[in-house]
Design an enzyme around this catalytic site. Structure first.
Site, PDB file in Angstrom:
ATOM      1  NE  ARG A 101      -3.896   0.623   1.817  1.00  0.00           N
ATOM      2  CZ  ARG A 101      -5.150   0.742   2.264  1.00  0.00           C
ATOM      3  NH1 ARG A 101      -5.402   1.484   3.327  1.00  0.00           N
ATOM      4  NH2 ARG A 101      -6.143   0.124   1.663  1.00  0.00           N
ATOM      5  CG  HIS A 128      -8.255   0.105  -3.184  1.00  0.00           C
ATOM      6  ND1 HIS A 128      -7.522  -0.998  -2.778  1.00  0.00           N
ATOM      7  CD2 HIS A 128      -8.932   0.525  -2.074  1.00  0.00           C
ATOM      8  CE1 HIS A 128      -7.751  -1.230  -1.496  1.00  0.00           C
ATOM      9  NE2 HIS A 128      -8.588  -0.323  -1.040  1.00  0.00           N
ATOM     10  CD  GLN A 131     -12.995  -1.993  -1.063  1.00  0.00           C
ATOM     11  OE1 GLN A 131     -12.275  -1.931  -0.075  1.00  0.00           O
ATOM     12  NE2 GLN A 131     -14.181  -2.576  -1.025  1.00  0.00           N
ATOM     13  CG  ASP A 226     -13.927   6.071  -1.771  1.00  0.00           C
ATOM     14  OD1 ASP A 226     -13.824   5.722  -0.595  1.00  0.00           O
ATOM     15  OD2 ASP A 226     -12.941   6.212  -2.529  1.00  0.00           O
ATOM     16  CB  CYS A 267     -14.503   0.781  -0.461  1.00  0.00           C
ATOM     17  SG  CYS A 267     -13.774   2.413  -0.527  1.00  0.00           S
ATOM     18  NE  ARG A 295     -10.054  -5.324   0.256  1.00  0.00           N
ATOM     19  CZ  ARG A 295      -9.374  -4.260   0.701  1.00  0.00           C
ATOM     20  NH1 ARG A 295     -10.022  -3.210   1.161  1.00  0.00           N
ATOM     21  NH2 ARG A 295      -8.055  -4.225   0.641  1.00  0.00           N
TER      22      ARG A 295
END
Ligand code: CP
Length: 310
Positions: A101, A128, A131, A226, A267, A295
């Site tokens: 990340r 991402h 996700q 988001d 998310c 996830r």
């Protein structure tokens, strides 16, 4: 060497393969309890996380393996004393897969260039993908399909989640609609739009980008939003961004333009009163915790596929 850098590079067949495996992993976790026995995942973090860290670490444990949490703040790489290439060539001698990340997508590409084990994008400024794979799994569970559904994204169009959702949705034959303020800082990147127009043409899906929130959400099967303040956004931009995005807040009045059986997704992390109201995220149409749970299932499937363990 196969990596998961962005869904832009993954074919619809690869996405389908991982979603089918994730469904089996979720239904029959015992089948995979030793699939990563004595294998190690290195987890490199430059940014904070709840879901990504816990789901990758717990996922490796559940498959008989181990995960190392490595924050770049404590590393020679993070302090600039060791190059990314030397760090990753060294790490590849110790571990079986690397997830990262990072702030800069270019740094992830540099990692993938030098790694001799699979590299998984756990979020960069560009993308991402983990996700969005979990999101696609959740949509398919609730709606029974992906192709032909209208997925409406409301809010910050210029972010990693929006771009990844556009890639994943258009590759899988969805009608992706983005409602975001006009302007280069808030609407999707032109190159991503061009790519997604092409993916949609190949999958019988479509892409629609507008600054009209009602047009974006109209008759949607899936409504997605988001955070307006992604991890890299400075605090001093907060007030201006809130004013810009407020017309795109997913509240009951805006949700009323979606289909009555529409599902709501975020998310996470989420702020009630900002990108959505509490009545929506805590209401009966919200599937945000099923989405979060996936996830772990989908990332187990990604690890298994990339490591050749299935
Ligand atoms: N959605 C997501 O990536 O959550 P975290 O930032 O908590 O990992």
């Amino acid at each position: 060497m196969d990596h998961l850098i962005s869904l832009k590079e993954w074919s619809p067949a690869m996405i389908r393969q991982v979603l089918d495996l994730a469904r089996d992993v979720k239904a029959h976790p015992g089948k995979y309890r030793d699939a990563m026995s004595r294998k190690t995942l290195l987890m490199i973090f430059e940014k904070p996380s709840l879901r990504t860290r816990l789901s990758f670490e717990a996922g490796m444990t559940q498959m008989g393996g181990h995960a190392i949490y490595y924050h770049t703040g404590n590393s020679p790489m993070g302090s600039g004393k060791e190059s990314i290439s030397d760090s990753i060539k060294t790490a590849s001698r110790f571990v079986d897969a690397i997830m990262a990340r990072l702030f800069k997508h270019a740094d992830l590409l540099e990692m993938a260039k030098h790694a001799t084990v699979p590299v998984i994008n756990a979020l960069t400024d560009d993308s991402h993908p983990c996700q969005i794979l979990a999101d696609l799994q959740a949509i398919e569970e609730k709606k029974g399909c992906l192709a032909g559904l209208k997925l409406a994204y409301l809010g910050d169009g210029f972010n990693n989640v929006t771009h990844s959702l556009m890639f994943g949705g258009t590759k899988m034959g969805m009608h992706v609609s983005v409602g975001a303020p006009a302007g280069a800082d808030f609407s999707p990147r032109p190159d991503v739009m061009a790519d997604c127009e092409r993916f949609a043409a190949e999958s019988d899906g479509s892409l629609f980008v507008t600054d009209d929130p009602v047009a974006a959400i109209k008759d949607a099967d899936v409504v997605y939003t988001d955070s307006w303040m992604s991890y890299h956004i400075p605090k001093e931009q907060e007030a201006e961004r809130i004013a810009k995005f407020m017309p795109y807040q997913v509240n009951a009045a805006l949700m009323a333009h979606a289909r009555p059986d529409a599902i709501f997704m975020n998310c996470l992390p989420a702020l009630r009163g900002y990108e959505q109201t509490a009545e929506v995220i805590d209401g009966p149409q919200s599937i945000v915790f099923d989405e979060a749970e996936n996830r772990i299932h989908v990332q187990k499937a990604v690890i298994l596929m990339l490591c050749g363990a299935v």
